[in-house]
Design an enzyme around this catalytic site. Structure first.
Site, PDB file in Angstrom:
ATOM      1  N   TYR A   1       0.990  -1.189   0.519  1.00  0.00           N
ATOM      2  CA  TYR A   1       0.570   0.078   0.013  1.00  0.00           C
ATOM      3  C   TYR A   1       1.055   1.771  -0.166  1.00  0.00           C
ATOM      4  CZ  TYR A   1      -3.277   3.779   2.410  1.00  0.00           C
ATOM      5  OH  TYR A   1      -3.570   5.402   2.652  1.00  0.00           O
TER       6      TYR A   1
ATOM      7  N   LYS B   1       1.311   4.422  -2.715  1.00  0.00           N
ATOM      8  CA  LYS B   1       0.928   5.303  -2.185  1.00  0.00           C
ATOM      9  C   LYS B   1       2.086   7.090  -2.358  1.00  0.00           C
ATOM     10  CE  LYS B   1      -3.238   5.288  -0.363  1.00  0.00           C
ATOM     11  NZ  LYS B   1      -4.103   5.815  -1.377  1.00  0.00           N
TER      12      LYS B   1
END
Length: 259
Positions: free
Chosen positions: A150, A154
């Site tokens: 994740y 990002k």
């Protein structure tokens, strides 16, 4: 209809989530037509609720990790003046628990999905010589805070945001990204219900002594999408109650002064 975004068509991904719903209501309250996308069919009920409140809204149930599904959804929804890439998730909290399939899933659901949505709306924005894209990233893009796939996704969204700003500025298209810290969404409320001390533990790391409210993220997104930010593009703005300003816990432990 009057308002900052009167006449604008605003596409919001992850619309059924805590931040997403807040975004829909903020933009809709300022005159926008909402194009709400989410992989949960709860987005259909959300569109009905918005319409009942006088906010023009259409909804599409779509998994943004599928570029084909995204293209189909945007072809049906029509023109987009403002895109908010808000959708995202993490299901692998550590590197050790992340296998190759899990890595790809988190990457596609975050970075890949944001790219697919951006790819779908850019041709129309180029043709109209205007548009705004606001990506919702995370402070995880800047620090190792767990959820490595994740976080990598990002971080990639920051690079993608800057690339869009560089390449498409000549068409009047702006792209920016906000980097929220811990946000008081239903997910965190559920965790707090199981562990009443979890938010208290988190708040120690935030100089403001609290976590972020969804409306605080939404207001920064709206600013970046508005004409008030007409000269702002390629920016990555933390919305994190000061988390990325420094290590407040370490500072308190090392300093002599009690502040």
């Amino acid at each position: 209809m009057s308002g900052t975004f009167a006449g604008k068509r605003v596409a919001i991904t992850g619309a059924a989530g805590g931040i997403g719903q807040t975004l829909c209501r903020l933009f809709g309250g300022e005159g926008a037509t909402i194009l709400a996308l989410d992989k949960s069919d709860k987005v259909l009920a959300l569109a009905d609720e918005l319409a009942a409140d006088g906010i023009p809204a259409r909804a599409a149930v779509v998994d943004i990790s599928s570029a084909e599904a995204v293209a189909g959804a945007f072809a049906e929804l029509g023109e987009v003046d403002i895109l908010v890439n808000n959708a995202g998730y993490s299901s692998h909290p550590t590197m050790a628990s992340t296998d190759p399939a899990g890595w790809q899933s988190d990457m596609h659901g975050n970075l890949g999905g944001a790219y697919a949505c951006t790819h779908a709306v850019l041709p129309g924005m180029v043709a109209r010589r205007s548009g705004a894209i606001v990506n919702v990233g995370s402070v995880n893009a800047l620090y190792a805070l767990g959820d490595p796939a994740y976080s990598a996704a990002k971080a990639g969204m920051i690079a993608m945001t800057k690339a869009i700003a560089m390449e498409y500025g000549r068409y009047g298209i702006r792209a920016n990204i906000v980097l929220p810290g811990t946000v008081r969404t239903p997910l965190w409320e559920q965790r707090a219900a199981k562990d009443p001390k979890v938010l208290e533990t988190l708040q120690r790391w935030y100089p403001l002594g609290r976590i972020v409210e969804p409306a605080e993220v939404a207001r920064v997104v709206a600013f970046l999408a508005s004409d008030a930010a007409s000269a702002v593009t390629g920016a990555a703005i933390p919305v994190d109650c000061g988390l990325t300003a420094g290590n407040i816990v370490m500072s308190r432990e090392l300093t002599i002064e009690d502040f």
